[in-house]
Motif scaffolding. Structure first.
Motif, PDB file in Angstrom:
ATOM      1  N   ASP A  26      39.173  -9.016  17.252  1.00 51.14           N
ATOM      2  CA  ASP A  26      39.772 -10.346  17.352  1.00 51.14           C
ATOM      3  C   ASP A  26      40.917 -10.317  18.351  1.00 51.14           C
ATOM      4  O   ASP A  26      41.303  -9.259  18.857  1.00 51.14           O
ATOM      5  N   GLU A  27      41.475 -11.499  18.632  1.00 50.10           N
ATOM      6  CA  GLU A  27      42.546 -11.635  19.617  1.00 50.10           C
ATOM      7  C   GLU A  27      43.785 -10.845  19.215  1.00 50.10           C
ATOM      8  O   GLU A  27      44.433 -10.207  20.054  1.00 50.10           O
ATOM      9  N   ALA A  28      44.131 -10.858  17.938  1.00 47.12           N
ATOM     10  CA  ALA A  28      45.322 -10.137  17.475  1.00 47.12           C
ATOM     11  C   ALA A  28      45.200  -8.640  17.730  1.00 47.12           C
ATOM     12  O   ALA A  28      46.168  -7.991  18.147  1.00 47.12           O
ATOM     13  N   THR A  29      44.020  -8.079  17.498  1.00 44.56           N
ATOM     14  CA  THR A  29      43.808  -6.652  17.744  1.00 44.56           C
ATOM     15  C   THR A  29      43.856  -6.350  19.235  1.00 44.56           C
ATOM     16  O   THR A  29      44.401  -5.322  19.654  1.00 44.56           O
ATOM     17  N   ALA A  30      43.324  -7.250  20.051  1.00 45.66           N
ATOM     18  CA  ALA A  30      43.382  -7.074  21.507  1.00 45.66           C
ATOM     19  C   ALA A  30      44.834  -7.023  21.974  1.00 45.66           C
ATOM     20  O   ALA A  30      45.209  -6.172  22.785  1.00 45.66           O
ATOM     21  N   LEU A  31      45.675  -7.910  21.445  1.00 44.67           N
ATOM     22  CA  LEU A  31      47.087  -7.918  21.812  1.00 44.67           C
ATOM     23  C   LEU A  31      47.811  -6.674  21.291  1.00 44.67           C
ATOM     24  O   LEU A  31      48.702  -6.141  21.951  1.00 44.67           O
ATOM     25  N   LYS A  32      47.407  -6.189  20.132  1.00 43.53           N
ATOM     26  CA  LYS A  32      48.013  -4.969  19.577  1.00 43.53           C
ATOM     27  C   LYS A  32      47.720  -3.772  20.485  1.00 43.53           C
ATOM     28  O   LYS A  32      48.592  -2.950  20.741  1.00 43.53           O
ATOM     29  N   ILE A  33      46.500  -3.681  20.976  1.00 42.84           N
ATOM     30  CA  ILE A  33      46.132  -2.606  21.896  1.00 42.84           C
ATOM     31  C   ILE A  33      46.951  -2.716  23.183  1.00 42.84           C
ATOM     32  O   ILE A  33      47.470  -1.729  23.698  1.00 42.84           O
ATOM     33  N   ALA A  34      47.096  -3.941  23.681  1.00 42.21           N
ATOM     34  CA  ALA A  34      47.792  -4.176  24.948  1.00 42.21           C
ATOM     35  C   ALA A  34      49.282  -3.865  24.860  1.00 42.21           C
ATOM     36  O   ALA A  34      49.901  -3.501  25.866  1.00 42.21           O
ATOM     37  N   THR A  35      49.872  -4.008  23.682  1.00 38.12           N
ATOM     38  CA  THR A  35      51.317  -3.803  23.532  1.00 38.12           C
ATOM     39  C   THR A  35      51.650  -2.437  22.933  1.00 38.12           C
ATOM     40  O   THR A  35      52.778  -2.202  22.521  1.00 38.12           O
ATOM     41  N   ASN A  36      50.688  -1.550  22.922  1.00 38.61           N
ATOM     42  CA  ASN A  36      50.906  -0.217  22.367  1.00 38.61           C
ATOM     43  C   ASN A  36      51.864   0.588  23.251  1.00 38.61           C
ATOM     44  O   ASN A  36      51.956   0.380  24.448  1.00 38.61           O
ATOM     45  N   GLY A  37      52.557   1.511  22.630  1.00 40.16           N
ATOM     46  CA  GLY A  37      53.465   2.395  23.345  1.00 40.16           C
ATOM     47  C   GLY A  37      54.200   3.275  22.354  1.00 40.16           C
ATOM     48  O   GLY A  37      53.819   3.345  21.179  1.00 40.16           O
ATOM     49  N   GLU A  38      55.240   3.928  22.820  1.00 39.93           N
ATOM     50  CA  GLU A  38      56.026   4.811  21.960  1.00 39.93           C
ATOM     51  C   GLU A  38      57.506   4.577  22.195  1.00 39.93           C
ATOM     52  O   GLU A  38      57.930   4.339  23.320  1.00 39.93           O
ATOM     53  N   GLU A  39      58.264   4.664  21.128  1.00 40.50           N
ATOM     54  CA  GLU A  39      59.713   4.603  21.230  1.00 40.50           C
ATOM     55  C   GLU A  39      60.202   5.982  21.651  1.00 40.50           C
ATOM     56  O   GLU A  39      59.883   6.980  21.022  1.00 40.50           O
ATOM     57  N   GLU A  40      60.962   6.030  22.715  1.00 38.33           N
ATOM     58  CA  GLU A  40      61.463   7.287  23.254  1.00 38.33           C
ATOM     59  C   GLU A  40      62.992   7.302  23.178  1.00 38.33           C
ATOM     60  O   GLU A  40      63.630   6.251  23.231  1.00 38.33           O
ATOM     61  N   THR A  41      63.545   8.492  23.075  1.00 34.79           N
ATOM     62  CA  THR A  41      64.997   8.616  23.097  1.00 34.79           C
ATOM     63  C   THR A  41      65.408   9.505  24.260  1.00 34.79           C
ATOM     64  O   THR A  41      64.737  10.481  24.593  1.00 34.79           O
ATOM     65  N   TYR A  42      66.498   9.117  24.887  1.00 37.91           N
ATOM     66  CA  TYR A  42      67.084   9.897  25.967  1.00 37.91           C
ATOM     67  C   TYR A  42      68.578   9.928  25.699  1.00 37.91           C
ATOM     68  O   TYR A  42      69.277   8.952  25.942  1.00 37.91           O
ATOM     69  N   GLY A  43      69.048  11.024  25.130  1.00 45.17           N
ATOM     70  CA  GLY A  43      70.435  11.085  24.684  1.00 45.17           C
ATOM     71  C   GLY A  43      70.635  10.122  23.525  1.00 45.17           C
ATOM     72  O   GLY A  43      69.918  10.179  22.532  1.00 45.17           O
ATOM     73  N   ASP A  44      71.578   9.207  23.675  1.00 46.08           N
ATOM     74  CA  ASP A  44      71.831   8.196  22.649  1.00 46.08           C
ATOM     75  C   ASP A  44      71.011   6.930  22.873  1.00 46.08           C
ATOM     76  O   ASP A  44      71.025   6.018  22.042  1.00 46.08           O
ATOM     77  N   ASP A  45      70.330   6.833  24.001  1.00 45.63           N
ATOM     78  CA  ASP A  45      69.573   5.635  24.333  1.00 45.63           C
ATOM     79  C   ASP A  45      68.164   5.696  23.755  1.00 45.63           C
ATOM     80  O   ASP A  45      67.505   6.734  23.772  1.00 45.63           O
ATOM     81  N   VAL A  46      67.712   4.572  23.248  1.00 43.68           N
ATOM     82  CA  VAL A  46      66.350   4.431  22.739  1.00 43.68           C
ATOM     83  C   VAL A  46      65.664   3.358  23.577  1.00 43.68           C
ATOM     84  O   VAL A  46      66.227   2.289  23.807  1.00 43.68           O
ATOM     85  N   TYR A  47      64.478   3.652  24.069  1.00 45.75           N
ATOM     86  CA  TYR A  47      63.753   2.664  24.874  1.00 45.75           C
ATOM     87  C   TYR A  47      62.269   2.692  24.514  1.00 45.75           C
ATOM     88  O   TYR A  47      61.780   3.617  23.892  1.00 45.75           O
ATOM     89  N   TRP A  48      61.561   1.639  24.920  1.00 43.48           N
ATOM     90  CA  TRP A  48      60.137   1.487  24.657  1.00 43.48           C
ATOM     91  C   TRP A  48      59.363   1.947  25.878  1.00 43.48           C
ATOM     92  O   TRP A  48      59.557   1.455  26.991  1.00 43.48           O
ATOM     93  N   ASP A  49      58.474   2.904  25.687  1.00 41.40           N
ATOM     94  CA  ASP A  49      57.609   3.413  26.744  1.00 41.40           C
ATOM     95  C   ASP A  49      56.223   2.817  26.539  1.00 41.40           C
ATOM     96  O   ASP A  49      55.413   3.338  25.779  1.00 41.40           O
ATOM     97  N   ALA A  50      55.968   1.703  27.203  1.00 41.03           N
ATOM     98  CA  ALA A  50      54.712   0.967  27.036  1.00 41.03           C
ATOM     99  C   ALA A  50      53.544   1.720  27.668  1.00 41.03           C
ATOM    100  O   ALA A  50      53.690   2.341  28.722  1.00 41.03           O
TER     101      ALA A  50
END
Length: 83
Positions: A26-50
């Protein structure tokens, strides 16, 4: 399962995706696949690695459209944005 074209609704830049084609139930699953990624940390900073650079984590700049898989052979997606 169906094929979905997930594409951006905003401006894209070099080295970013502007569209992908995914197989999903379904459309919701398609969008979930498209927005996949991992939360990464670099020192004290946290960012999204899409997985798909340029696609917002919340999907706010994306639309998903079901692709009719019946019909003649044809090109589905050719998306080139090299930097």
């Amino acid at each position: 399962m169906a094929l979905y074209l997930v594409s951006r609704t905003d401006h894209h830049d070099y080295d970013e995706y502007d569209a992908i084609v995914v197989r999903a139930g379904d459309e919701a699953t398609a969008l979930k696949i498209a927005t996949n990624g991992e939360e990464e940390t670099y020192g004290d900073d946290v960012y999204w690695d899409a997985d798909f650079q340029g696609f917002e984590r919340d999907g706010s700049n994306l639309i998903a459209e079901r692709i009719d898989v019946r019909g003649p052979s044809e090109l589905v997606l050719a998306s080139f944005n090299a930097g």
